[in-house]
Design an enzyme around this catalytic site. Structure first.
Site, PDB file in Angstrom:
ATOM      1  N   HIS A   1       0.840  -1.204   0.000  1.00 55.39           N
ATOM      2  CA  HIS A   1       0.000   0.000   0.000  1.00 55.39           C
ATOM      3  C   HIS A   1       0.874   1.253   0.000  1.00 55.39           C
ATOM      4  CE1 HIS A   1      -3.509   2.470   1.469  1.00 55.39           C
ATOM      5  NE2 HIS A   1      -2.520   3.195   1.959  1.00 55.39           N
ATOM      6  N   GLU A   2       1.930   1.253   0.817  1.00 50.93           N
ATOM      7  CA  GLU A   2       2.801   2.426   0.882  1.00 50.93           C
ATOM      8  C   GLU A   2       3.632   2.567  -0.395  1.00 50.93           C
ATOM      9  OE1 GLU A   2       2.222   4.562   3.064  1.00 50.93           O
ATOM     10  OE2 GLU A   2       0.876   3.226   4.142  1.00 50.93           O
TER      11      GLU A   2
ATOM     12  N   HIS B   1       1.736   4.456  -3.003  1.00 53.70           N
ATOM     13  CA  HIS B   1       1.796   5.913  -2.857  1.00 53.70           C
ATOM     14  C   HIS B   1       3.074   6.461  -3.495  1.00 53.70           C
ATOM     15  CE1 HIS B   1      -1.776   6.566  -0.544  1.00 53.70           C
ATOM     16  NE2 HIS B   1      -1.389   5.839   0.479  1.00 53.70           N
TER      17      HIS B   1
ATOM     18  N   GLU C   1      -6.574   6.803  -0.856  1.00 54.70           N
ATOM     19  CA  GLU C   1      -6.435   5.599  -0.036  1.00 54.70           C
ATOM     20  C   GLU C   1      -7.127   4.407  -0.691  1.00 54.70           C
ATOM     21  OE1 GLU C   1      -4.423   5.284   2.535  1.00 54.70           O
ATOM     22  OE2 GLU C   1      -3.888   7.352   2.115  1.00 54.70           O
TER      23      GLU C   1
END
Length: 652
Positions: free
Chosen positions: A173-174, A177, A254
């Site tokens: 997930h990071e 980004h 998100e």
């Protein structure tokens, strides 16, 4: 939507964000002008009407107020952005983070570092700095301006309460980004909000000044008090709306990051499980740091307590995120406080790669279609096969060498070894040169690791470079400058630098320094096309020892980019400074033009429909320099000869 479309959208979102904040600043200027006019009318005992602003203040004063407000906000924003100029490291350290790449403490930190390294290698990016936040909450963040200065932050609760699949989901997930261009936007939001907040702080100081003022003029003191109170209201009103903008932007990103994490890990249970544990954990995801609110939009899950009516919620509700990831979820949160730690030592060792061919040798190759598919679909979004192959590449590195990559002295030795080439006599001369110019401790590490490095598979060179990056970033400035000078001397030791050597050097410098010379590039018209032609010419000469075959390869690449045919520069014209400049100019291309260049490079490299292993390495090096990290490409066969290595004349 692929990586390049995400990057293009990120640029447009940045413009939209700046536009929204500009509108907020204009509204603040208008409100401040009205306030000033009302105070003047009050001090003169006049009735106030907005239509009388020009008469009450004079238009010169109105312009002065506008410029003053804009200057205060601009200077406040620039000050904050200057504080965060170090990128992700500044954010992590402000939250009390400790870097664990060089010396992880305990098995949980080692496992976390291993998960981050696997994701980095599989996606073709340098291993980012990993910071541990000593907080029991389950949370994480990615911060930085671009992949080369990105950091991953993980809390103590995150690395200890989550199992490996859940931790991999959070890390993926990071990474999304990082890939989707969110990090730069996040830091800009922090700077812009700080600039608006400065107005409120200025009002607070004026209020204190009016309270302690010894002036006998009650009307003057009242005016000072009114200005201070008005500026506080204006500043915090601006911050209120700024936070609304920040929250709205963050919530949508998100959902995208959750979906991307599933795409990277091919496992929706991991990230969904992490979110469920947050919901069932007494510490939740709320961070204790005093600076937590400033970076609230950067976290994996909300780092703050719920705000009024969730207006300032930077993340969607947990239940909504989980339902999108796991439609069969029954709404139950596990009681994490009563469960044992998610971490286990045996789990870390259970990371075997099944059904994957051995690591590529120097003669391995890939088809042109494989490479084009990788450019279109796998940049920052590796496939199952590429993830498995990347993991296998990491496992192919001996454990002692991996540990050495985490040490600043040994990491320098590993890079020196990768840059040493040629026959036995030339390597001996390079070793003698290093004995004269390198640190004795570095040479001892090179001697100790020599036997294992000699047996290292050729396909692991970029992997090893990526592993060394965090340790090399930890060098003191003087140590780094000595290391860089030694590296250049080593490359120039035989008077020429081959293109594959340049590729390794460029990947390393891009990871450690980014592109510091871009501001000195000429913006002349046609510079991007000239840069593309020069890169294609260098690639054509690298794979074709004779001029005619290089010319045909060059023209094939030009046709792929729909560029006019121009004469092929000679191999003597392909100097390293010119090649560096061409790549730097190409990096400034709009995102949607970069895949065209990368596919043209692959087309130029084709020999009977096959791209050789060293050519793949070169393509990945160029892609990395264009800020388009390409994952390792699993080879198809080992029957094609390695690409030629045309030497590049070294000129200063």
């Amino acid at each position: 939507m692929n990586f390049f479309e995400y990057q293009d959208r990120a640029k447009r979102n940045t413009g939209l964000l700046v536009g929204l904040f500009t509108l907020a600043v204009l509204l603040l200027i208008g409100i401040t002008t009205l306030l000033a006019a009302a105070l003047v009318a009050y001090s003169q005992g006049l009735d106030f009407s907005p239509a009388q602003i020009g008469q009450l203040l004079g238009w010169d004063t109105v312009v002065t107020i506008a410029l003053s407000i804009a200057a205060v906000i601009g200077l406040g924003s620039l000050y904050k952005l200057r504080q965060l100029a170090a990128g992700g490291r500044a954010v992590a350290e402000s939250l009390g983070g400790r870097k664990i790449n060089i010396a992880p403490h305990g098995d949980a930190e080692k496992r976390a570092l291993n998960v981050v390294e696997e994701m980095a290698i599989a996606s073709g990016t340098p291993v980012p700095d990993v910071y541990l936040i000593e907080d029991d909450a389950i949370n994480a963040f990615a911060a930085g301006y671009k992949p080369s200065d990105a950091v991953i932050g993980l809390t103590r609760g995150c690395i200890e309460k989550l199992n490996r699949d859940e931790l991999a989901g959070v890390v993926a997930h990071e990474f999304s980004h990082i890939f989707n261009g969110d990090m730069r936007l996040n830091i800009r939001i922090v700077g812009l909000l700080h600039g608006i907040l400065i107005i409120g702080m200025l009002g607070y100081w004026l209020l204190r000044g009016s309270h302690f003022s010894s002036s006998r003029d009650n009307r003057g003191r009242t005016a000072l008090f009114g200005i201070g109170a008005g500026l506080m209201v204006i500043g915090y009103t601006g911050t209120f709306f700024g936070n609304l903008i920040k929250s709205a932007v963050s919530r949508q990103r998100e959902f995208l990051a959750d979906a991307s994490a599933v795409q990277y890990t091919r496992n929706n249970r991991g990230i969904a499980g992490a979110l469920k544990k947050i919901g069932g954990y007494s510490a939740g995801s709320e961070l204790a740091s005093s600076n937590a609110a400033e970076f609230s939009h950067m976290y994996f899950a909300s780092g703050l307590k719920k705000s009024f009516a969730n207006l300032f919620a930077t993340h969607p509700p947990l239940a909504e995120r989980i339902a999108r990831l796991d439609p069969q979820w029954n709404g139950h949160f596990p009681n994490v406080d009563k469960e044992p730690l998610g971490f286990s030592v045996t789990e870390q060792q259970n990371a075997q790669v099944m059904g994957i061919a051995p690591v590529a040798s120097a003669s391995s190759s890939a088809s042109l279609q494989q490479v084009i598919d990788a450019v279109d679909n796998s940049i920052c979004s590796p496939s199952d096969q590429q993830v498995a192959y990347g993991r296998q590449l990491l496992q192919a590195v001996p454990e002692a060498v991996k540990q050495a990559a985490h040490d600043p002295f040994a990491a320098r030795a590993l890079v020196y070894h990768l840059m040493m080439h040629g026959d036995q006599q030339h390597r001996k001369q390079q070793h003698q040169l290093l004995q004269k110019i390198a640190h004795p401790a570095v040479m001892r590490e090179l001697q100790r690791l020599g036997p294992q490095l000699r047996d290292l598979a050729a396909g692991t060179r970029l992997v090893l470079l990526d592993l060394c990056v965090p340790a090399l970033k930890a060098l003191a400035p003087q140590q780094y400058q000595v290391f860089k000078r030694n590296l250049i001397k080593l490359l120039r030791s035989d008077g020429v630098v081959e293109l594959w050597e340049w590729a390794l050097y460029r990947v390393l410098m891009h990871a450690l320094e980014g592109s510091p010379d871009r501001q000195r590039l000429s913006p002349k018209g046609g510079a991007e096309k000239d840069a593309a032609r020069f890169i294609l010419a260098a690639v054509a000469h690298a794979g074709n020892p004779d001029y005619l075959s290089a010319k045909r390869a060059y023209e094939t690449g030009l046709n792929a980019m729909q560029l006019n045919i121009t004469p092929l520069p000679t191999s003597a014209d392909i100097t390293l400074p010119r090649l560096d400049k061409a790549v730097a100019i190409a990096a400034l291309m709009p995102p949607l033009k970069k895949p065209v260049l990368l596919k043209a490079i692959a087309t130029t490299m084709v020999h009977d429909g096959i791209v050789a292993a060293e050519e793949i390495e070169l393509l990945r090096a160029v892609a990395d320099s264009l800020d388009c990290p390409m994952p390792p490409i699993a080879p198809t066969t080992a029957t094609t000869a390695a690409a030629g290595t045309t030497a590049v004349t070294e000129r200063t």
